[in-house]
Design a protein around this motif. Structure first.
Motif, PDB file in Angstrom:
ATOM      1  N   VAL A  33      -9.474   0.202   6.102  1.00 23.61           N
ATOM      2  CA  VAL A  33      -8.978   0.548   4.758  1.00 23.61           C
ATOM      3  C   VAL A  33      -7.791   1.507   4.890  1.00 23.61           C
ATOM      4  O   VAL A  33      -7.851   2.485   5.657  1.00 23.61           O
ATOM      5  N   PHE A  34      -6.741   1.220   4.134  1.00 24.63           N
ATOM      6  CA  PHE A  34      -5.539   2.058   4.140  1.00 24.63           C
ATOM      7  C   PHE A  34      -5.863   3.452   3.588  1.00 24.63           C
ATOM      8  O   PHE A  34      -6.416   3.595   2.502  1.00 24.63           O
ATOM      9  N   LEU A  35      -5.517   4.496   4.368  1.00 21.32           N
ATOM     10  CA  LEU A  35      -5.820   5.874   3.934  1.00 21.32           C
ATOM     11  C   LEU A  35      -4.577   6.648   3.506  1.00 21.32           C
ATOM     12  O   LEU A  35      -4.657   7.525   2.647  1.00 21.32           O
ATOM     13  N   GLY A  36      -3.446   6.352   4.144  1.00 18.81           N
ATOM     14  CA  GLY A  36      -2.254   7.123   3.809  1.00 18.81           C
ATOM     15  C   GLY A  36      -1.105   6.790   4.740  1.00 18.81           C
ATOM     16  O   GLY A  36      -1.231   5.954   5.644  1.00 18.81           O
ATOM     17  N   CYS A  37       0.010   7.461   4.495  1.00 19.88           N
ATOM     18  CA  CYS A  37       1.223   7.144   5.256  1.00 19.88           C
ATOM     19  C   CYS A  37       2.135   8.365   5.376  1.00 19.88           C
ATOM     20  O   CYS A  37       1.939   9.386   4.707  1.00 19.88           O
ATOM     21  N   GLY A  38       3.132   8.222   6.193  1.00 24.77           N
ATOM     22  CA  GLY A  38       4.206   9.212   6.309  1.00 24.77           C
ATOM     23  C   GLY A  38       5.368   8.505   6.974  1.00 24.77           C
ATOM     24  O   GLY A  38       5.186   7.462   7.613  1.00 24.77           O
ATOM     25  N   ALA A  39       6.573   9.062   6.814  1.00 21.24           N
ATOM     26  CA  ALA A  39       7.742   8.406   7.399  1.00 21.24           C
ATOM     27  C   ALA A  39       8.577   9.416   8.171  1.00 21.24           C
ATOM     28  O   ALA A  39       8.597  10.608   7.844  1.00 21.24           O
ATOM     29  N   LEU A  40       9.264   8.908   9.172  1.00 20.83           N
ATOM     30  CA  LEU A  40      10.213   9.723   9.933  1.00 20.83           C
ATOM     31  C   LEU A  40      11.589   9.089   9.771  1.00 20.83           C
ATOM     32  O   LEU A  40      11.819   7.969  10.242  1.00 20.83           O
ATOM     33  N   HIS A  41      12.459   9.810   9.085  1.00 17.84           N
ATOM     34  CA  HIS A  41      13.830   9.317   8.894  1.00 17.84           C
ATOM     35  C   HIS A  41      14.732   9.960   9.937  1.00 17.84           C
ATOM     36  O   HIS A  41      14.758  11.191  10.066  1.00 17.84           O
ATOM     37  N   LEU A  42      15.480   9.143  10.667  1.00 20.78           N
ATOM     38  CA  LEU A  42      16.387   9.665  11.701  1.00 20.78           C
ATOM     39  C   LEU A  42      17.786   9.833  11.117  1.00 20.78           C
ATOM     40  O   LEU A  42      18.372   8.865  10.615  1.00 20.78           O
ATOM     41  N   TYR A  43      18.301  11.064  11.160  1.00 24.25           N
ATOM     42  CA  TYR A  43      19.702  11.291  10.793  1.00 24.25           C
ATOM     43  C   TYR A  43      20.595  11.106  12.024  1.00 24.25           C
ATOM     44  O   TYR A  43      21.702  10.595  11.920  1.00 24.25           O
ATOM     45  N   GLY A  44      20.107  11.570  13.152  1.00 23.33           N
ATOM     46  CA  GLY A  44      20.875  11.491  14.400  1.00 23.33           C
ATOM     47  C   GLY A  44      20.164  12.320  15.452  1.00 23.33           C
ATOM     48  O   GLY A  44      19.067  12.837  15.200  1.00 23.33           O
ATOM     49  N   CYS A  52      10.517  -1.568   2.097  1.00 25.54           N
ATOM     50  CA  CYS A  52      10.603  -2.710   3.028  1.00 25.54           C
ATOM     51  C   CYS A  52      11.726  -2.497   4.037  1.00 25.54           C
ATOM     52  O   CYS A  52      11.552  -2.697   5.251  1.00 25.54           O
ATOM     53  N   GLU A  53      12.882  -2.077   3.525  1.00 24.46           N
ATOM     54  CA  GLU A  53      14.056  -1.888   4.382  1.00 24.46           C
ATOM     55  C   GLU A  53      13.788  -0.846   5.473  1.00 24.46           C
ATOM     56  O   GLU A  53      14.278  -0.953   6.589  1.00 24.46           O
ATOM     57  N   ASN A  54      13.007   0.176   5.091  1.00 25.01           N
ATOM     58  CA  ASN A  54      12.757   1.292   6.019  1.00 25.01           C
ATOM     59  C   ASN A  54      11.331   1.274   6.575  1.00 25.01           C
ATOM     60  O   ASN A  54      10.832   2.303   7.015  1.00 25.01           O
ATOM     61  N   ILE A  55      10.703   0.091   6.576  1.00 26.27           N
ATOM     62  CA  ILE A  55       9.286   0.037   6.950  1.00 26.27           C
ATOM     63  C   ILE A  55       9.057   0.579   8.370  1.00 26.27           C
ATOM     64  O   ILE A  55       8.006   1.153   8.666  1.00 26.27           O
ATOM     65  N   ARG A  56      10.082   0.431   9.223  1.00 24.54           N
ATOM     66  CA  ARG A  56       9.908   0.901  10.610  1.00 24.54           C
ATOM     67  C   ARG A  56       9.895   2.427  10.706  1.00 24.54           C
ATOM     68  O   ARG A  56       9.550   2.977  11.741  1.00 24.54           O
ATOM     69  N   ASP A  57      10.263   3.100   9.630  1.00 26.34           N
ATOM     70  CA  ASP A  57      10.147   4.572   9.607  1.00 26.34           C
ATOM     71  C   ASP A  57       8.689   5.010   9.429  1.00 26.34           C
ATOM     72  O   ASP A  57       8.343   6.152   9.725  1.00 26.34           O
ATOM     73  N   PHE A  58       7.872   4.122   8.872  1.00 26.94           N
ATOM     74  CA  PHE A  58       6.543   4.553   8.406  1.00 26.94           C
ATOM     75  C   PHE A  58       5.464   4.453   9.484  1.00 26.94           C
ATOM     76  O   PHE A  58       5.468   3.543  10.320  1.00 26.94           O
ATOM     77  N   ASN A 103       0.837  -1.215   0.000  1.00 23.72           N
ATOM     78  CA  ASN A 103       0.000   0.000   0.000  1.00 23.72           C
ATOM     79  C   ASN A 103       0.866   1.257   0.000  1.00 23.72           C
ATOM     80  O   ASN A 103       0.584   2.227  -0.708  1.00 23.72           O
ATOM     81  N   ILE A 104       1.923   1.232   0.793  1.00 25.34           N
ATOM     82  CA  ILE A 104       2.812   2.401   0.879  1.00 25.34           C
ATOM     83  C   ILE A 104       3.507   2.623  -0.459  1.00 25.34           C
ATOM     84  O   ILE A 104       3.564   3.746  -0.978  1.00 25.34           O
ATOM     85  N   PHE A 105       4.026   1.546  -1.027  1.00 20.62           N
ATOM     86  CA  PHE A 105       4.729   1.634  -2.312  1.00 20.62           C
ATOM     87  C   PHE A 105       3.801   2.247  -3.373  1.00 20.62           C
ATOM     88  O   PHE A 105       4.190   3.158  -4.108  1.00 20.62           O
ATOM     89  N   GLU A 106       2.567   1.754  -3.422  1.00 21.64           N
ATOM     90  CA  GLU A 106       1.644   2.222  -4.467  1.00 21.64           C
ATOM     91  C   GLU A 106       1.287   3.694  -4.286  1.00 21.64           C
ATOM     92  O   GLU A 106       1.312   4.470  -5.238  1.00 21.64           O
ATOM     93  N   ILE A 107       0.986   4.103  -3.076  1.00 27.17           N
ATOM     94  CA  ILE A 107       0.558   5.494  -2.886  1.00 27.17           C
ATOM     95  C   ILE A 107       1.733   6.461  -3.051  1.00 27.17           C
ATOM     96  O   ILE A 107       1.583   7.529  -3.658  1.00 27.17           O
ATOM     97  N   VAL A 108       2.896   6.092  -2.556  1.00 25.49           N
ATOM     98  CA  VAL A 108       4.054   7.007  -2.685  1.00 25.49           C
ATOM     99  C   VAL A 108       4.413   7.169  -4.153  1.00 25.49           C
ATOM    100  O   VAL A 108       4.573   8.286  -4.665  1.00 25.49           O
ATOM    101  N   ASN A 109       4.509   6.060  -4.857  1.00 28.54           N
ATOM    102  CA  ASN A 109       4.971   6.149  -6.247  1.00 28.54           C
ATOM    103  C   ASN A 109       3.901   6.678  -7.204  1.00 28.54           C
ATOM    104  O   ASN A 109       4.226   7.070  -8.330  1.00 28.54           O
ATOM    105  N   ARG A 112      10.375   5.883  -4.397  1.00 28.65           N
ATOM    106  CA  ARG A 112      11.004   4.959  -3.455  1.00 28.65           C
ATOM    107  C   ARG A 112      10.748   3.530  -3.915  1.00 28.65           C
ATOM    108  O   ARG A 112       9.605   3.077  -3.959  1.00 28.65           O
ATOM    109  N   PRO A 113      11.814   2.800  -4.282  1.00 23.97           N
ATOM    110  CA  PRO A 113      11.651   1.408  -4.710  1.00 23.97           C
ATOM    111  C   PRO A 113      11.037   0.562  -3.597  1.00 23.97           C
ATOM    112  O   PRO A 113      11.185   0.885  -2.408  1.00 23.97           O
ATOM    113  N   PHE A 114      10.377  -0.535  -4.003  1.00 25.07           N
ATOM    114  CA  PHE A 114       9.738  -1.427  -3.021  1.00 25.07           C
ATOM    115  C   PHE A 114      10.756  -1.913  -1.984  1.00 25.07           C
ATOM    116  O   PHE A 114      10.470  -1.969  -0.793  1.00 25.07           O
ATOM    117  N   SER A 115      11.959  -2.231  -2.469  1.00 21.66           N
ATOM    118  CA  SER A 115      12.993  -2.739  -1.553  1.00 21.66           C
ATOM    119  C   SER A 115      13.324  -1.701  -0.478  1.00 21.66           C
ATOM    120  O   SER A 115      13.524  -2.028   0.692  1.00 21.66           O
TER     121      SER A 115
END
Ligand SMILES: CC(C)(COP(=O)(O)OP(=O)(O)OC[C@H]1O[C@@H](n2cnc3c(N)ncnc32)[C@H](O)[C@@H]1OP(=O)(O)O)[C@@H](O)C(=O)NCCC(=O)NCCS
Length: 173
Positions: A51-62, A36-42, A13-19, A30-33
């Motif tokens: 029903v899936f409505l949407g998503c967002g991610a938090l990427h940690l730099y430090g 998946c690798e960063n799924i814990r960010d989402f 669902n995330i892959f489809e809506i983002v792309n 963002r490729p599917f891989s």
């Protein structure tokens, strides 16, 4: 509506809506891989019936910086609070990690003003973001996004120094 951390089962669902939002540069592809690798960010939002409505991610730099990425709601589910609820959850997540600053690049600053973000005049004040995404972005030389931050502008970077980020942006321009 339920807002929760994503599981690997949500990656499609995330892959489809983002792309579906990358063609015009609204979001970074963002490729599917990578999803998946960063799924814990989402974080995702689901309707009461699941029903899936949407998503967002938090990427940690430090400890100095994190970034809100890939925030998007299905066209039919907009203006019903899902985007705001996802963003609030990402801000709370950043706070739980005690990250000093949250950044993002966007074309719709008005949405983010409501949640305490402010404009950063000089994108090179966020060298980590420049090194992570901008140097490989096809829109580097014609970027139409504004940079925003919630919290203080970081004094340190980990992916590269500010002067090199400035050079990169100047060369591209
Ligand atoms: C931006 C987006 C995630 C907002 O999601 P949403 O579920 O429609 O937002 P909400 O219903 O939670 O709205 C929350 C508040 O933000 C406001 N808002 C929503 N979209 C907005 C926009 N594009 N510009 C300015 N304000 C906006 C709403 O009016 C609401 O304000 P209120 O609380 O004063 O009523 C959604 O419009 C979207 O998916 N856009 C396309 C992808 C995109 O541009 N993502 C951002 C990339 S940086």
């Amino acid at each position: 509506m339920l807002v929760r951390k994503a599981l690997l089962q949500d990656a499609t669902n995330i892959f489809e809506i983002v792309n579906a939002h990358t063609q015009d540069g609204t979001l970074i592809r963002r490729p599917f891989s990578e999803i998946c690798e960063n799924i814990r960010d989402f974080t995702i939002a689901l309707s009461d019936s699941g029903v899936f409505l949407g998503c967002g991610a938090l990427h940690l730099y430090g400890p100095h910086l994190c970034e809100v990425r890939s925030i998007v709601v299905k066209p039919g589910a907009k203006s019903q609070g899902a985007g705001g609820a996802i963003l609030k959850a990402l801000i709370e997540e950043a706070e739980s990690h005690s990250v000093q600053s949250i950044c993002l690049f966007t074309r719709i600053p008005d949405f983010f003003f409501k949640y305490g973000f402010r404009l950063v005049e000089d994108k090179t004040d966020l060298p980590d973001k420049i090194f992570k995404d901008c140097q490989t972005c096809p829109r580097l030389h014609r970027c139409d996004e504004v940079s925003m931050v919630r919290g203080r502008i970081p004094k340190v970077s980990i992916l590269g120094p500010r002067d090199q980020a400035e050079q990169l942006v100047r060369i591209a321009g």
